[in-house]
Design a protein around this motif. Structure first.
Motif, PDB file in Angstrom:
ATOM      1  N   VAL A   1      18.166  25.469  62.312  1.00 45.06           N
ATOM      2  CA  VAL A   1      19.200  26.513  62.226  1.00 45.06           C
ATOM      3  C   VAL A   1      20.590  25.878  62.123  1.00 45.06           C
ATOM      4  O   VAL A   1      21.586  26.499  62.498  1.00 45.06           O
ATOM      5  CB  VAL A   1      19.123  27.457  63.454  1.00 45.06           C
ATOM      6  N   PHE A   2      20.640  24.648  61.644  1.00 48.89           N
ATOM      7  CA  PHE A   2      21.906  23.916  61.616  1.00 48.89           C
ATOM      8  C   PHE A   2      22.946  24.634  60.762  1.00 48.89           C
ATOM      9  O   PHE A   2      24.142  24.607  61.061  1.00 48.89           O
ATOM     10  CB  PHE A   2      21.677  22.495  61.096  1.00 48.89           C
ATOM     11  N   SER A   3      22.512  25.305  59.705  1.00 51.38           N
ATOM     12  CA  SER A   3      23.448  25.991  58.807  1.00 51.38           C
ATOM     13  C   SER A   3      24.117  27.168  59.494  1.00 51.38           C
ATOM     14  O   SER A   3      25.192  27.606  59.078  1.00 51.38           O
ATOM     15  CB  SER A   3      22.716  26.450  57.554  1.00 51.38           C
ATOM     16  N   GLN A   4      23.469  27.700  60.531  1.00 51.75           N
ATOM     17  CA  GLN A   4      24.025  28.863  61.231  1.00 51.75           C
ATOM     18  C   GLN A   4      25.033  28.455  62.305  1.00 51.75           C
ATOM     19  O   GLN A   4      25.695  29.297  62.901  1.00 51.75           O
ATOM     20  CB  GLN A   4      22.897  29.671  61.875  1.00 51.75           C
ATOM     21  N   LEU A   5      25.072  27.164  62.601  1.00 50.38           N
ATOM     22  CA  LEU A   5      25.978  26.678  63.632  1.00 50.38           C
ATOM     23  C   LEU A   5      27.297  26.253  63.010  1.00 50.38           C
ATOM     24  O   LEU A   5      27.367  25.900  61.822  1.00 50.38           O
ATOM     25  CB  LEU A   5      25.354  25.498  64.379  1.00 50.38           C
TER      26      LEU A   5
ATOM     27  N   LEU B   1      15.194  13.758  50.764  1.00 50.99           N
ATOM     28  CA  LEU B   1      15.417  14.685  51.858  1.00 50.99           C
ATOM     29  C   LEU B   1      14.208  15.585  52.074  1.00 50.99           C
ATOM     30  O   LEU B   1      13.521  15.970  51.111  1.00 50.99           O
ATOM     31  CB  LEU B   1      16.638  15.563  51.559  1.00 50.99           C
ATOM     32  N   PRO B   2      13.936  15.956  53.336  1.00 50.85           N
ATOM     33  CA  PRO B   2      12.875  16.939  53.586  1.00 50.85           C
ATOM     34  C   PRO B   2      13.333  18.335  53.134  1.00 50.85           C
ATOM     35  O   PRO B   2      14.498  18.543  52.798  1.00 50.85           O
ATOM     36  CB  PRO B   2      12.692  16.875  55.104  1.00 50.85           C
ATOM     37  N   GLN B   3      12.415  19.290  53.140  1.00 53.05           N
ATOM     38  CA  GLN B   3      12.766  20.637  52.711  1.00 53.05           C
ATOM     39  C   GLN B   3      13.811  21.232  53.647  1.00 53.05           C
ATOM     40  O   GLN B   3      13.704  21.110  54.881  1.00 53.05           O
ATOM     41  CB  GLN B   3      11.519  21.528  52.713  1.00 53.05           C
ATOM     42  N   HIS B   4      14.826  21.880  53.041  1.00 53.28           N
ATOM     43  CA  HIS B   4      15.895  22.452  53.845  1.00 53.28           C
ATOM     44  C   HIS B   4      16.589  23.542  53.027  1.00 53.28           C
ATOM     45  O   HIS B   4      16.338  23.705  51.831  1.00 53.28           O
ATOM     46  CB  HIS B   4      16.909  21.365  54.224  1.00 53.28           C
ATOM     47  N   SER B   5      17.473  24.280  53.687  1.00 56.21           N
ATOM     48  CA  SER B   5      18.235  25.335  53.020  1.00 56.21           C
ATOM     49  C   SER B   5      19.718  25.152  53.289  1.00 56.21           C
ATOM     50  O   SER B   5      20.444  26.110  53.492  1.00 56.21           O
ATOM     51  CB  SER B   5      17.766  26.708  53.521  1.00 56.21           C
TER      52      SER B   5
END
Length: 1605
Positions: free
Chosen positions: A290-294, A380-384
């Motif tokens: 949830v890094f993108s939400q931080l 990179l591993p899968q991410h959004s």
């Protein structure tokens, strides 16, 4: 229902039912439920009785269910109780830290007691009823503190309370709490019971406290007896982390929360560590997802927090592991049979894998593994995430993971689990290589800041594999110089360049690579890389890089050939200690650099530069001067001769001042060494001044190196008239120096310095005027006494002009003998060390010399002292004393007249008695007292090894190298003369004692002597003894008389020489006559009584004793076999045995089932002694087929080590005796030479090859050396015979010996002996690939033995390690070296046979797929393995010149003609490197024109052939160099041959190491051509105008080729 009736009958027991109630109680007690705890039953029943009537039935039913379950299956509950008792005891020990010796742990399992009883009864052979096992009351209380009813009741309670919701179990709870409270109060140690309560209360945490308040209150009560750390509480760390996480990231990032979490993590209990790690990893994974939400602030901070917590948990786990390790070390010496509680804890902690599991959890976590340096690798591993967030997250995780790696890597390395980090190291390697690739393509790609991957490499390179480091290092070395250096800052006082962070990391990687173990012959750097490193060092002037460069040259000296001369000049200009050490390595290992240094010295400014920086350059100049004369043919003599005057001019004045300096010893030593090599001509003024200064310096004797200069001056004056006067001055200086040395260290000697000075005295033939000064202090110094003896011999000769002016010999003799230390030094003590013996021998030598020069010095008073020093043995000093006594007798000082017949300490005691009591009370010692000085066992040893060739009247000292200690044998020369004196007619002879101490046996043994005088003396003693024996009175007199009569009757001629076997028989029989209690007494006497005379042509009683049918037949056979072995000394003994066909008898008996191990050993000893006799060694093989007989023994599957050792010795002796002097003799034609029959040689070879399969590691190393030596000698001799037969055109068959399988078996055996794991692996791979049965069988047997030893090692690890250390210590390195040399030679005699390959079309290359024939493949593979081992052995060990020639001829004749083998060899990089190292060693060894140039020519041609096979011939010099090498092989002029070989070797060194062009050869050629064209010095050129030297025209030819190229 039965238990209900029992309970009701108990409680309804008033009046008539009392008997029934008692019976019910007995039934409950005997049910087994309350065994050992039946008193607890009363507690259960009392509280049942106190229960209200309306609730009693429910409680009884509850108890019925419990008891029924226990009776049907009690084991789960007894086990549970026992486990808790065990846990409680462990906790107590851990809590109170009690001494393990004072703790008695209860038996941990109730069934263990029963098992113990079973074990005792099973081993009692029918005594089951008599053996019982009783437990005392204390043991019962410790082992069974409560019954199994407790866990059963707790389990039933939990089931009841969890299933009922309306609170119906309250009365059950009330009853149980009352019972448990009383049980708790009745415990001696309540911890086990409390732990039981706590264990079952965990299941009731879901119940409300208000529902069962009694239960909660009891819970709080019993926990008072449970240690705080053992209470089942939820981790505070986990609760705090969970609550903070639930409240959100703001709470987690509060400073006080973070501080508390870190503190709690660092104190977490070990059992909660893994759960804590999993907890943190879960939150970390969730945060990443949830890094993108931080926010950009909270996200990185959260990741950092979780990484810090993981790091703290790792440190906590490591601390726990260290604590456990400390406990294990404290209890390491405890017994492993009787274990106390602390030992159990220690054992448990050793199996604790908490830290290992923690490390695996962290570093195997997918989030950490997949994100580490993923962005840098573009994987990179899968991410959004968007690109900015990805970079932010990647940077956070890279920093965090790097922090964890720095903490965890040392822990994993200590556990030998570095493989856990393999993915991280791969990520570092890939990302760094990608960065370096980008930097190499574009300089602008260099970032001013270190990347994450470079930081990781810098921190973790010490844990990465050698292959990864090498790949990165070599890639870095390919970077342009501008990428590895940067401009220094303006603030720096010295302008120039410095290493960039790439260059700094490169230095670290190279340092680490060279500090590790060598890579099995693999070169770390190639020519290209060492050149790049040199350029970088020249550009940056980095001290660290200089140290790495020096380390590279020290580790791999062959790389000196690849270093350019520009680097050489740069290092000279730097003039730091490291840079000059680099130049020293270059000139030491490369002739081109040697020439470059000479030309640098001859440059105009070098003189002043050297004078100004003399202290820095002295070590380098010293190295140069040591190498200067070794390779003079590689440079023009004009250059070589011009350097010395330049150096002398620059350094002479300062060097001569060394005698006035007070510098450190090392600096003075270097100056003196340089000075000794720079001496001018004898006419020069400088040398005159030095000659005047030096003697005064020598007198100080502070530095022994001053004598190096003196020796150099002596060589300079060799043909001068001044040499004599110079040596006289050295004599005086040496004298004064010794006086100063002795006076300055009267009490403490300096052995090395004194010995060196004394050796110089010996060389200089010094006068003895110094004796009066020094004799007091060095009287016990062996070296001093030896020099004194030599000086006396040389200076007191009658023709010597000095003898009249010296101290008189009488005074000298008095000074020696009247010295206060003379008696203590010369007299024989009962316990002597080696030093005292050598000092006594040196003193005796002086006395011998003086007495020979002046016989008038002999006085009778000296005899007592000499006899006190005498030991009557064959030791060198005793023989010299005997010679001295003979000299006294020749000068009328007879021992007989003085009646002094004692020796050693007894003679000293006797002399003291005579002096103290006077002549009136003096009595001569009796014969018995004199004979008591003889040791009976030593006398028998003397008989067995009687010196048959020793002459009675000889004045020579006997020395037998085959005998280790001559001090163990008496001297028959002295004893026979003593016996003749003791047995005179007027003397009283103790006949019994004479026989008992083996004096009669020694006298008889003298009859076998080859000296007629010795035999005559023995006959005289025997005749005298017999006359005395007739008048003696003792029990065995008549038998001894009969023995002597039988011997006398057998003698047919005067002074007859007896065979040694017969004399030994007589000596043995004489001893046996004195032992009537032994069985052989009857046999010996029976034989004597049945014979009137001793038949001197036969072994007495052989057949009667060997084929005896008595009950003691084994004793008789052993006696006769032992006698046969001891009695076989020469050809006469062999003829005696052979006459009776004894060898046929014992050879046939050896393989009989009746022949025991002892008889076999004796038979082999007989054959071993026979093998030393030339005739016997040949006839036993030819007439008795001894080799076939040995072969039959070797066909057995297994032979004991003792038997195998004897067979090896037998074969070794047989071969050497048969070979004799038939080895190759120079200047003798083949037709006139005598050869052993080729069939005999082949038989020996076949037996030795068969013996290979029996070789194993636990054989005696000396015997292994004998085996390899014999095999090598047989192969060498066979090659000589075959070669001679071919020259004489004789027909020979089976030219090839040793098949592929035999060679591989031999290699396999050696790999086990030397513990060479790589060789074992190679041979095993071959054996499995080609299914070589014999080899696989040996490997399988070896694996079985290893498996057994491994199992034993597991059981008794400590003992096994000690035994292994002892066995390793027993292996002598020298013996292994000998074995290796012999094995080298053996392999060099192997000729691999390659069958004819199928025909091929012209020009078609040979492919491995074409090797259809399996024989070709096996031969090729075997050749590769043998070559690999040979080259490694040659490269890593000192050179054996004979093996060098053999190996090179083997390569030329057996390898090069077969392209398949050549390609197989060249495929291995390590093997190629070892070949080049071997070649370099040969080049280094050929330092002068008389060196190994023949071998070097051959090796150079082999190297050129191998270079052709590799395709390394694509340059313009190759054909020219091949012609040069060919001319060297044909050239007769030694100097020209040396030059041609040298130039060829320079070319080979260039191209073999990977250079595209022969740069070093071109450089050397140019330097020589320029040096001859330039004007060095006018005066030097004028003195060398005698024509061009050998190297110059050759270099000019090559120079023209260079221009054309």
């Amino acid at each position: 229902a039965m238990f209900c009736l029992l309970f009701w009958s108990f409680f309804c027991a008033p009046g008539l039912l009392l008997a029934l109630s008692l019976q019910s109680l007995c039934v409950l007690r005997d049910s087994g439920v309350f065994e050992y705890t039946w008193k607890e039953l009363s507690v259960w029943l009392e509280h049942l009785d106190n229960t209200k009537e309306d609730k009693k039935e429910a409680v009884i039913q509850f108890l019925e269910r419990i008891l029924l379950k226990l009776v049907t299956n009690p084991y789960p509950y007894t086990d549970k109780a026992a486990d808790l008792v065990q846990e409680a005891s462990v906790l107590q020990v851990n809590m109170f830290k009690q001494d393990s010796d004072n703790i008695s742990i209860p038996i941990s399992h109730i069934d263990d007691v029963l098992d113990m009883v079973d074990v005792l009864i099973e081993g009692s052979d029918g005594l089951d009823e008599e053996i019982g096992f009783t437990l005392n009351e204390d043991m019962i209380i410790q082992t069974f503190p409560f019954s199994a009813v407790v866990p059963a009741a707790l389990e039933a309670r939990n089931i009841l309370l969890l299933q009922t919701e309306n609170g119906t179990g309250a009365h059950i709870v009330e009853y149980l709490v009352a019972v448990f409270t009383d049980l708790l109060h009745s415990q001696r140690e309540p911890l086990a019971l409390c732990l039981m309560f706590q264990l079952y209360d965990k299941d009731l945490q879901s119940l409300k406290v208000s529902k069962y308040p009694q239960l909660y209150q009891f819970n709080q009560y019993y926990k008072l007896w449970i240690p705080q750390q053992s209470q089942e509480l939820v981790s505070v760390f986990t609760i705090l982390l969970r609550k903070a996480y639930e409240r959100g990231s703001n709470t987690l990032l509060e400073d006080d929360i973070q501080t508390k979490l870190r503190d709690l993590a660092s104190q977490l209990p070990p059992e909660q560590l893994l759960l804590g790690v999993k907890h943190v990893l879960l939150y970390l994974k969730s945060t990443v997802s949830v890094f993108s939400q931080l926010s950009k602030t909270f996200g990185p901070h959260l990741v950092d927090l979780y990484v810090d917590l993981l790091n703290s948990l790792l440190c906590r786990g490591n601390q726990v592991e260290l604590d456990n390790q400390q406990k294990r070390e404290d209890h390491q010496t405890e017994s492993d049979l009787f274990m106390d509680e602390q030992s159990l804890i220690t054992e448990e902690s050793s199996n604790d894998k908490t830290l290992e599991d923690t490390l695996l959890l962290i570093f195997r976590h997918p989030t950490l593994e997949s994100w580490f340096l993923a962005l840098e690798q573009r994987s990179l591993p899968q991410h959004s995430l968007n690109p900015i967030t990805v970079k932010l997250l990647s940077a956070c995780l890279n920093s965090g993971v790097l922090k964890l790696l720095k903490t965890g890597a040392p822990m994993l390395q200590s556990m030998d689990h570095k493989h856990v980090l393999s993915k991280y190291f791969e990520a570092i390697t890939k990302s760094v290589l990608k960065e370096l690739e980008a930097v190499g393509k574009d300089r602008r790609q260099v970032s001013p800041k270190k990347s994450h991957q470079l930081e990781a490499l810098e921190e973790l390179h010490i844990y990465m594999t050698a292959a990864q480091l090498k790949e990165i290092t070599l890639t870095m070395l390919r970077l342009p110089e501008m990428s590895l250096t940067t401009q220094k800052s303006e603030k720096c006082p010295r302008k120039g360049k410095q290493l960039s962070f790439y260059g700094q990391i490169l230095v670290q990687l190279l340092t680490e690579s060279y500090q590790r173990q060598p890579q099995r012959g693999e070169l770390l750097l190639s020519t290209e890389h060492i050149k790049a490193l040199g350029i970088l060092m020249s550009a940056s002037a980095s001290e660290d890089l200089e140290k790495v460069f020096l380390q590279a040259l020290q580790s791999e000296p062959v790389l000196a050939h690849a270093v350019s001369v520009e680097v050489h000049v740069h290092c000279l200009n730097q003039r730091s200690e490291t840079s000059l050490a680099i130049v020293g390595m270059l000139i030491k290992h490369c002739r081109t650099h040697l020439l470059q240094f000479e030309l640098w010295c001859l440059s105009s400014a070098s003189g002043k530069y050297l004078r100004k920086n003399m202290e820095s350059f002295l070590p380098l100049i010293n190295v140069y001067l040591q190498c200067r004369d070794q390779y003079d043919f590689t440079r023009p003599s004009t250059v070589v001769s011009a350097v010395t005057p330049v150096l002398r001019k620059a350094l002479w004045k300062e060097l001569c001042g060394v005698f006035q300096d007070t510098e450190a010893l090392h600096e003075t030593t270097v100056k003196l060494q340089v000075l000794s090599k720079l001496l001018p001509s004898s006419e020069s003024k400088g040398l005159r001044n030095l000659i005047e200064q030096l003697p005064a310096a020598l007198e100080k004797a502070e530095n022994n190196e001053s004598w190096t200069v003196a020796d150099a001056i002596s060589r300079m004056l060799e043909n001068s008239e001044e040499l004599h006067s110079w040596r006289r001055r050295l004599l005086s200086a040496c004298l004064k120096g010794l006086v100063v040395m002795y006076n300055s260290s009267k009490d403490e000697s300096k052995p090395e310095a004194e010995r060196s000075m004394l050796l110089r005295l010996e060389e200089l033939l010094v006068r003895l005027l110094f004796i009066c000064t020094v004799r007091m202090y060095r009287y016990r110094d062996e070296a001093f006494l030896k020099v004194l003896n030599i000086a006396i011999q040389l200076l007191y000769k009658t023709e010597s002009s000095l003898s009249q002016s010296l101290v008189k010999l009488s005074k000298l003799h008095m000074m020696v003998t009247q010295h206060s230390l003379f008696l203590s030094a010369i007299l024989r003590s009962r316990e002597e060390d080696c030093t005292n013996i050598q000092t006594r021998e040196a003193l005796v030598d002086i006395l011998l010399t003086v007495v020979k020069l002046s016989p008038s010095l002999c006085e009778s008073s000296h005899l007592a002292v000499l006899l006190g020093a005498y030991g009557a043995t064959l030791s060198t000093v005793d023989q010299k004393i005997l010679l001295l006594l003979q000299l006294y007798e020749k000068n009328n000082q007879s021992l007989i007249n003085s009646r002094i017949l004692l020796w050693g300490p007894a003679a000293v005691e006797h002399h003291k008695t005579c002096k103290s009591l006077g002549k009136s009370l003096w009595q001569q010692p009796s014969m018995e007292e004199i004979l008591c000085l003889l040791d009976r066992e030593k006398m028998m040893k003397t008989i067995l090894s009687f010196p048959q060739h020793r002459r009675l009247l000889s004045s020579q000292v006997l020395w037998d190298e085959s005998v280790r200690s001559l001090d163990d044998f008496y001297d028959p020369r002295f004893l026979l003369q003593l016996f003749s004196e003791l047995t005179r007619p007027e003397c009283v002879v103790a006949c019994h004692k004479f026989v008992e101490v083996n004096a009669l046996g020694l006298t008889v043994a003298a009859l076998s002597s080859y000296d007629s005088n010795m035999r005559a003396a023995a006959y005289f003693v025997l005749a005298s003894f017999r006359s005395h024996l007739e008048g003696a009175r003792f029990r065995e007199k008549s038998q001894l008389l009969y023995l002597l009569d039988a011997v006398q009757n057998g003698i047919r001629q005067p002074n007859l020489r007896f065979t040694f076997s017969l004399t030994l028989y007589i000596a043995r029989v004489a001893q046996q006559i004195l032992k009537p209690e032994e069985h052989m007494y009857i046999k010996v006497n029976r034989f004597l009584l049945s014979h009137q005379y001793l038949d001197l042509r036969k072994v007495p009683g052989f057949f009667q004793l060997f084929y005896s049918f008595d009950f003691e037949y084994k004793t008789e056979r052993e006696w006769i076999l032992r006698f046969l072995g001891e009695g076989l000394r020469d050809k006469h003994c062999y003829e005696l045995y052979d006459y009776q066909r004894i060898f046929q008898v014992i050879l046939s008996f050896f393989n009989s089932p009746l022949c025991d191990e002892g008889s076999q050993s004796h038979i082999l000893e007989i054959l071993q002694n026979a093998a030393n006799v030339t005739r016997a060694a040949y006839e036993l093989i030819q007439d008795h087929s001894l080799l076939t007989w040995i072969l039959h023994i070797l066909e057995k599957r297994f032979l004991e080590n003792k038997l195998l050792n004897k067979i090896i010795s037998l074969l070794h002796t047989l071969w050497l005796t048969n070979l004799g002097d038939k080895r190759e003799v120079k200047n003798q034609s083949q037709e006139n030479r005598k050869f052993l029959p080729i069939q005999l040689v082949n038989e020996f070879l076949y037996v030795l090859i068969t013996l290979i399969k029996h070789i194993r590691t636990n054989l005696d190393l000396a015997k292994l050396t004998q085996f390899f030596s014999t095999l090598n000698s047989v192969l060498e001799y066979r090659a000589i015979v075959v070669k001679a037969f071919k020259e004489m055109s004789r027909f020979t068959v089976n030219d090839s010996v040793l098949s592929n399988k035999e060679i591989l078996l031999l290699l396999h055996k050696w790999s086990i002996i030397e513990k060479d794991l790589q060789l074992q692996e190679d041979v095993q791979t071959l054996a499995q690939k080609y299914q070589i049965k014999e080899l696989l069988k040996n490997i399988k047997e070896k694996s079985k033995s290893q498996g057994c030893s491994h199992a034993y090692h597991h059981i008794r690890k400590k003992n096994e390690i000690e035994r292994e250390d002892d066995s390793t210590a027993d292996l002598e390195v020298s013996e292994l070296e000998k074995c290796r040399d012999h094995l080298n030679s053996v392999f060099a005699h192997w000729e691999p046979v390659f069958p004819m390959l199928p025909a091929k079309h012209r020009g078609e290359p040979l492919k491995s797929a074409d090797l259809v024939d399996e024989t070709v493949s096996l031969t090729c593979a075997s050749t590769y393995v043998v070559t690999k081992w040979l080259m490694k052995s040659m490269a890593e060990h000192s050179l054996n010149m004979q093996n060098v020639s053999l190996t090179l001829r083997w390569l030329q004749n057996c390898i090069l003609p077969h392209p398949v083998a050549v390609q197989e060899i060249l495929r291995d990089e390590t093997l190629r490197n070892n070949i080049f190292k071997f070649y370099t060693q040969i080049c280094e060894a050929s330092r002068g024109t008389a060196g190994l140039f023949k071998e070097l020519c051959l090796f150079s041609s082999i190297m050129l052939h191998l270079m052709d096979a590799q395709g390394l011939n694509n340059n313009g010099f190759h054909e020219l160099v091949k012609k040069l090498c060919l001319s060297a092989m044909m050239e007769e002029d030694a100097n020209k041959k040396a030059v041609c070989v040298f130039l060829t070797s320079v070319y080979i060194g260039d191209i073999w190491l990977g250079a595209q062009e022969p740069d070093m050869l071109i450089t050397h050629v140019k330097l020589i051509c320029n040096s001859t064209d330039d004007k060095l010095n006018d005066d030097v050129l004028e003195t060398h105008k005698q024509g061009e030297e050998t190297i110059t025209p050759l270099c000019k030819t090559l120079y023209l080729a260079t221009l054309g190229h």
